[in-house]
Design an enzyme around this catalytic site. Structure first.
Site, PDB file in Angstrom:
ATOM      1  N   ALA A  56      -4.613  -7.555  -4.658  1.00  0.00           N
ATOM      2  CA  ALA A  56      -3.303  -7.671  -4.022  1.00  0.00           C
ATOM      3  C   ALA A  56      -3.506  -7.625  -2.513  1.00  0.00           C
ATOM      4  CB  ALA A  56      -2.389  -6.535  -4.472  1.00  0.00           C
ATOM      5  N   TRP A  76      -1.741  -6.616  -0.087  1.00  0.00           N
ATOM      6  CA  TRP A  76      -1.274  -5.412   0.595  1.00  0.00           C
ATOM      7  C   TRP A  76      -2.163  -4.201   0.331  1.00  0.00           C
ATOM      8  CZ3 TRP A  76      -0.650  -1.706  -2.996  1.00  0.00           C
ATOM      9  CH2 TRP A  76      -0.329  -2.085  -4.296  1.00  0.00           C
ATOM     10  N   CYS A  77      -3.099  -4.331  -0.603  1.00  0.00           N
ATOM     11  CA  CYS A  77      -3.916  -3.199  -1.051  1.00  0.00           C
ATOM     12  C   CYS A  77      -5.086  -2.960  -0.100  1.00  0.00           C
ATOM     13  CB  CYS A  77      -4.419  -3.471  -2.469  1.00  0.00           C
ATOM     14  SG  CYS A  77      -5.672  -2.311  -3.048  1.00  0.00           S
ATOM     15  N   TYR A  78      -5.237  -1.724   0.331  1.00  0.00           N
ATOM     16  CA  TYR A  78      -6.337  -1.371   1.236  1.00  0.00           C
ATOM     17  C   TYR A  78      -7.687  -1.628   0.577  1.00  0.00           C
ATOM     18  CZ  TYR A  78      -9.711   1.623   3.625  1.00  0.00           C
ATOM     19  OH  TYR A  78     -10.839   2.084   4.257  1.00  0.00           O
ATOM     20  N   ASN A  86      -8.636  -5.286   0.329  1.00  0.00           N
ATOM     21  CA  ASN A  86      -9.097  -5.817   1.616  1.00  0.00           C
ATOM     22  C   ASN A  86     -10.498  -5.323   1.950  1.00  0.00           C
ATOM     23  OD1 ASN A  86      -6.696  -7.235   2.055  1.00  0.00           O
ATOM     24  ND2 ASN A  86      -5.689  -5.423   2.936  1.00  0.00           N
TER      25      ASN A  86
END
Length: 526
Positions: free
Chosen positions: A210, A212-214, A217
């Site tokens: 996803a 938005w997921c740290y 990334n």
């Protein structure tokens, strides 16, 4: 001639005979009307002889009736005697208890067990975590030693073997962070193309992420570098044994849901052949729980590809090292989990929390559903079969609130919105049973009963299932008070002695009555 005194005595006797045998028995002997009008000039002897001769059968019949009446009285008395003995025996065998409320005698530092068996239809065993905290600062996360987890389907049926946690998420190496742009080396996958790729390549390794997921990334640079290396090393057109892809779960929510993706990122390994077998409507596949740096990913892919023949694409599992197999576990074929076992807590207010937890994954709290069914939840030690046998006589005197939440369901059908936490407030009271069946009293069992109040609450944080427990400073003490055997024997002897005494009185009355009848027959009173 009969003297007036004798006549008066016979008149008295005759009247008493009327009372004993009834008026009808003397009506044929000249006493049809009022017996007080007896002619004293008539010979009483003649009258009595006449009655005895003409109505002898009446005297016999009345004697027999009197006998049966007396016998019936004795039989009825005997039955009442049996009932008295039975009542005394029942009183001796009955359990007599006294209940008192005292201050809890638990020692400082004592621990209390919480046993539970709870099913979560929408929480994956990959991330199901059991945590314990209390007001003294205790905070234990992801307890596994005394906990077992089994994957279940939406109908709460087990779909596989016990799930064991993989490689510790806090030890995962993500490589060095970099801010440079890394070109995409993996193939973006969508719902329409996913099945065709999984059937074409012997190995399809997919990164479900996803944006938005740290942690997604953090993984992306290493994943794209590894995908580029694998693409050039095992060219899909010439070699065709492996392909690395990626799925954006914000765009392909249905594809991620179909594969039970609840934490991001999730690396899944789909094998041609084994992944074609469908169980509960979904493909079987594996999850990778190892390090996420570029070198580790490339090494993992190399070891998975090595056993596959480049021409026939047949798999030889003997070529995979044990180190790589350690990081591979069968992914859950369903999205539910049954969590069972016990935890030890201090006897102070605290919380038992079950939620999704990971040190290297992120969760979309708006999609987390913490609905659950409580099969069992109790405090204290579980009763052994032998102890239950000893307790059977005392069970009616013990409260029935030790399993208040058993077989209760708490389901969220999204009617409450997103980010819903289900909370249970439990007030626990200790009950101690003390028996005196032996010479010394001893504690038979310690039971913990509780009341339960449940509610839902919306939160900005990750939804959880919370069981808040608070122990009462008071305890209930149930003491068994058995009757002594000597007391039972004394009462039994008293009943038997009374039986013989009353039987003797009735026997005396019976024989005196028979004598009276015989005297009337023989006319001995004149």
């Amino acid at each position: 001639m009969v003297s007036p005194t004798k006549l008066k005595s016979m008149d008295f006797y005759r009247l008493n005979a009327f009372r004993v045998f009834g008026y009808s028995e003397f009506s044929n002997c000249g006493f049809v009307e009022n017996p007080e009008r007896f002619d004293r000039g008539v010979s009483v002897r003649r009258w009595l002889i006449h009655c005895c001769c003409s109505r002898y059968d009446a005297f016999v019949r009345n004697g027999i009736i009197l006998f049966f009446l007396t016998t019936s009285s004795l039989s009825l008395f005997d039955q009442r005697c049996d009932i008295s003995i039975f009542q005394e025996l029942s009183s001796y065998l009955a359990v007599n208890t006294t209940t008192t409320v005292v201050v809890d005698k638990s020692a400082d530092g004592d621990f209390l067990r919480i046993h539970f068996n709870i099913s979560f239809p929408a929480l994956s065993c990959e991330f199901a975590s059991v945590d314990v905290s209390d007001v003294l600062g205790t905070n234990r996360l992801n307890i596994t030693k005394t906990i077992r987890k089994f994957p279940i389907d939406p109908h709460l049926k087990t779909t596989g073997e016990e799930f064991h946690s993989g490689h510790g998420s806090h030890d995962i190496n993500h490589g060095e962070e970099t801010k440079e742009e890394i070109p995409d080396g993996s193939i973006p996958l969508v719902s329409s193309s996913f099945d065709s790729f999984s059937k074409h390549f012997p190995l399809l390794i997919v990164n479900f992420n996803a944006p938005w997921c740290y942690w997604s990334n953090r993984l992306k640079p290493s994943w794209e570098k590894a995908a580029s290396i694998i693409y050039h090393k095992y060219n899909p057109e010439t070699d065709g044994r492996v392909l690395l892809g990626s799925v954006d779960c914000t765009e392909e929510a249905e594809l991620c849901k179909r594969n039970h993706i609840q934490g991001y990122p999730s690396i899944r390994i789909f094998r041609k052949g084994s992944d074609l077998k469908e169980d509960h409507g979904h493909h079987e596949h594996e999850s990778y729980y190892g390090d996420r740096d570029t070198d580790s990913i490339v090494k993992m892919v190399d070891e998975l590809v090595a056993p596959i023949h480049p021409e026939t694409h047949k798999l030889d599992l003997d070529g995979i090292s044990n180190k790589t197999l350690k990081h591979l576990k069968k992914a859950p074929v369903t999205g539910g989990c049954r969590v069972e076992g016990y935890v030890r807590v201090k006897k102070v207010p605290g919380n038992l929390i079950i939620s999704a937890h990971s040190g290297a994954h992120s969760f979309d709290s708006s999609k987390m559903n913490m609905s659950h069914v409580v099969s069992h939840l109790s405090f204290g030690r579980m009763f052994s079969p032998r102890l239950l046998t000893d307790m059977r006589r005392l069970l009616p005197y013990i409260g029935q609130s030790h399993d208040k939440l058993n077989e209760k369901a708490f389901i969220n059908q999204h009617e409450f919105g997103a980010n819903v936490t289900i909370e249970h407030y439990l007030q626990v009271v200790k009950t101690e049973v003390i028996t005196r069946r032996t010479a010394q009293e001893h504690s038979l069992v310690e039971e913990y009963e509780y009341t339960a109040h449940s509610s839902i609450a919306q939160t900005y944080y990750l939804p959880v299932a919370k069981f808040h427990f608070e122990l009462s400073p008071m305890q209930i003490m149930i003491t068994e008070n058995p009757k002594s055997f000597s007391h039972f024997i004394t009462n039994l002897c008293a009943i038997i002695g009374g039986v013989f005494t009353v039987a003797g009185i009735l026997d005396s009355i019976f024989h005196n009555t028979i004598r009276l009848v015989k005297k009337v027959e023989l006319g001995k009173n004149f």
